[in-house]
Design an enzyme around this catalytic site. Structure first.
Site, mmCIF file in Angstrom:
data_model
loop_
_atom_site.group_PDB
_atom_site.id
_atom_site.type_symbol
_atom_site.label_atom_id
_atom_site.label_comp_id
_atom_site.label_asym_id
_atom_site.label_seq_id
_atom_site.Cartn_x
_atom_site.Cartn_y
_atom_site.Cartn_z
ATOM 1 N N GLY A 101 -10.685 12.184 3.926
ATOM 2 C CA GLY A 101 -9.947 13.325 3.376
ATOM 3 C C GLY A 101 -10.211 13.440 1.890
ATOM 4 O O GLY A 101 -9.425 12.949 1.084
ATOM 5 N N TYR A 125 -8.895 21.515 -0.012
ATOM 6 C CA TYR A 125 -8.291 20.360 0.667
ATOM 7 C C TYR A 125 -7.172 20.834 1.600
ATOM 8 O O TYR A 125 -7.117 20.447 2.772
ATOM 9 C CB TYR A 125 -7.758 19.420 -0.405
ATOM 10 C CG TYR A 125 -7.019 18.197 0.060
ATOM 11 C CD1 TYR A 125 -7.704 17.083 0.544
ATOM 12 C CD2 TYR A 125 -5.626 18.127 -0.012
ATOM 13 C CE1 TYR A 125 -7.019 15.935 0.940
ATOM 14 C CE2 TYR A 125 -4.944 16.991 0.381
ATOM 15 C CZ TYR A 125 -5.633 15.904 0.853
ATOM 16 O OH TYR A 125 -4.945 14.769 1.241
HETATM 17 N N1 NAP Z 1 -3.773 8.539 -0.946
HETATM 18 C C1 NAP Z 1 -2.813 9.445 -0.860
HETATM 19 O O1 NAP Z 1 -1.867 9.466 -1.625
HETATM 20 C C2 NAP Z 1 -2.848 10.479 0.238
HETATM 21 C C3 NAP Z 1 -1.885 11.485 0.255
HETATM 22 C C4 NAP Z 1 -1.924 12.442 1.254
HETATM 23 C C5 NAP Z 1 -2.890 12.371 2.240
HETATM 24 N N2 NAP Z 1 -3.817 11.382 2.197
HETATM 25 C C6 NAP Z 1 -4.855 11.355 3.219
HETATM 26 O O2 NAP Z 1 -5.020 10.036 3.680
HETATM 27 C C7 NAP Z 1 -6.409 9.808 3.977
HETATM 28 C C8 NAP Z 1 -6.908 8.603 3.220
HETATM 29 O O3 NAP Z 1 -6.647 8.769 1.868
HETATM 30 P P1 NAP Z 1 -7.310 7.833 0.768
HETATM 31 O O4 NAP Z 1 -6.762 8.280 -0.530
HETATM 32 O O5 NAP Z 1 -7.200 6.420 1.203
HETATM 33 O O6 NAP Z 1 -8.808 8.321 0.977
HETATM 34 P P2 NAP Z 1 -10.044 8.369 0.017
HETATM 35 O O7 NAP Z 1 -10.124 7.083 -0.700
HETATM 36 O O8 NAP Z 1 -10.052 9.620 -0.761
HETATM 37 O O9 NAP Z 1 -11.203 8.549 1.095
HETATM 38 C C9 NAP Z 1 -11.325 7.740 2.229
HETATM 39 C C10 NAP Z 1 -12.759 7.477 2.505
HETATM 40 O O10 NAP Z 1 -13.413 8.620 3.007
HETATM 41 C C11 NAP Z 1 -14.788 8.318 2.974
HETATM 42 N N3 NAP Z 1 -15.588 9.540 2.950
HETATM 43 C C12 NAP Z 1 -15.495 10.586 2.104
HETATM 44 N N4 NAP Z 1 -16.383 11.535 2.434
HETATM 45 C C13 NAP Z 1 -17.064 11.064 3.507
HETATM 46 C C14 NAP Z 1 -18.098 11.580 4.325
HETATM 47 N N5 NAP Z 1 -18.637 12.793 4.098
HETATM 48 N N6 NAP Z 1 -18.535 10.813 5.346
HETATM 49 C C15 NAP Z 1 -18.022 9.620 5.580
HETATM 50 N N7 NAP Z 1 -17.018 9.071 4.869
HETATM 51 C C16 NAP Z 1 -16.565 9.793 3.836
HETATM 52 C C17 NAP Z 1 -15.025 7.488 1.723
HETATM 53 O O11 NAP Z 1 -15.780 6.377 2.153
HETATM 54 P P3 NAP Z 1 -16.706 5.523 1.167
HETATM 55 O O12 NAP Z 1 -15.770 4.903 0.170
HETATM 56 O O13 NAP Z 1 -17.347 4.545 2.079
HETATM 57 O O14 NAP Z 1 -17.676 6.476 0.536
HETATM 58 C C18 NAP Z 1 -13.606 7.102 1.315
HETATM 59 O O15 NAP Z 1 -13.464 5.746 1.120
HETATM 60 C C19 NAP Z 1 -7.138 11.098 3.614
HETATM 61 O O16 NAP Z 1 -7.299 11.891 4.776
HETATM 62 C C20 NAP Z 1 -6.199 11.779 2.654
HETATM 63 O O17 NAP Z 1 -6.345 13.172 2.659
HETATM 64 C C21 NAP Z 1 -3.828 10.437 1.219
#
Ligand code: NAP
Length: 243
Positions: A94, A157
């Site tokens: 995401g 997003y």
């Molecule tokens: N963190 C928050 O506060 C929050 C809040 C609301 C929703 N969310 C949702 O929760 C989920 C995880 O959040 P996060 O913050 O932990 O995620 P993140 O660190 O932004 O991304 C997760 C992983 O997605 C992978 N990625 C990105 N583009 C890619 C692609 N084209 N192909 C394959 N892998 C890809 C990256 O892998 P690599 O590192 O290996 O490149 C990254 O480590 C997401 O869906 C986000 O929208 C998070």
């Protein structure tokens, strides 16, 4: 060819770091063998592979850009050969790169939609061909998707996540007859959020007055895996954010 195996197989996209890593660890503790999909975080993916393997489960890390359908097809063809099936798919990728809607670069729009929405669909499409009855898909959304709102920052997003919710419900309706459940878990501001307000201000936007822990998202995933009569649902794990 190494299947059949007795443990259920979970595939987690973006599984190497942050929330994806937490979900992989929690799923391994629940008895799943893991296919950890990553894009750039190769070292973290290998380290997680080792950690899960040391805990007694099997884990295999595999690089993929989920936004490229041919790569996704190749990964799932490999899973068909090596693991033999997919019991759980978690679409966790995401990308959040907030730009104001008045200046949103079309290339950013394309990349966000490709990774967050088309990528999730490609993974569902290929995973469903390997998924037995009683399998699960869990898509990771964002809090506050119900009802169409304006989101001037990060509209790409927001649109990708609204689309993911529509995809979740459409797949849930279509695959219920195979007893495959498709649900969504939607975090709000987690304690690793890039735009987290300071602790003394967070109560203005989060009624419960604190950021969420990664494990609290994993708890909702665990609930959905146990909840045999729940499909097409979206659970906000957000302390009341955007109520
Ligand atoms: N963190 C928050 O506060 C929050 C809040 C609301 C929703 N969310 C949702 O929760 C989920 C995880 O959040 P996060 O913050 O932990 O995620 P993140 O660190 O932004 O991304 C997760 C992983 O997605 C992978 N990625 C990105 N583009 C890619 C692609 N084209 N192909 C394959 N892998 C890809 C990256 O892998 P690599 O590192 O290996 O490149 C990254 O480590 C997401 O869906 C986000 O929208 C998070």
């Amino acid at each position: 060819m190494s299947h059949p195996r007795s443990a259920p197989i979970a595939v987690v996209t973006g599984g190497a770091i942050r929330l994806g890593r937490q979900l992989c660890t929690a799923l391994a503790a629940r008895g799943y063998d893991l296919v950890i999909l990553y894009r750039n975080s190769a070292d973290a993916a290998r380290e997680l592979e080792r950690q899960i393997t040391a805990s007694g489960r099997q884990a295999r890390a595999r690089v993929v850009d989920v936004g490229v359908e041919t790569q996704v097809a190749e990964v799932f063809a490999e899973i068909a050969r090596q693991e033999g099936r997919v019991d759980l798919l978690v679409n966790n990728v995401g990308n959040y790169n907030p730009q104001h809607i008045t200046r949103l670069d079309p290339a950013v729009w394309d990349a966000t939609l490709a990774a967050n929405l088309s990528g999730a669909y490609y993974c569902c499409f290929h995973a469903l061909r390997l998924m037995p009855s009683s399998g699960n898909i869990i898509n990771i959304g964002m809090a506050g998707l119900e009802g169409a709102r304006a989101n001037v920052l990060g509209a790409d997003y927001f649109v990708s996540k609204i689309g993911l919710l529509a995809l979740t419900r459409s797949l849930a309706a279509a695959y219920a007859e195979r007893n495959i459940r498709v649900n969504m878990v939607s975090p709000g501001q987690l304690d690793n959020s890039v735009d987290l307000p300071p602790p003394d201000e967070i109560g203005r936007t989060v009624p419960l007055g604190r950021a969420g822990a990664l494990d609290e998202v994993a708890q909702a995933v665990a609930y959905l895996l146990d909840a045999a009569y729940v499909t097409g649902a979206n659970i906000d794990v957000a302390g009341g954010y955007r109520l």
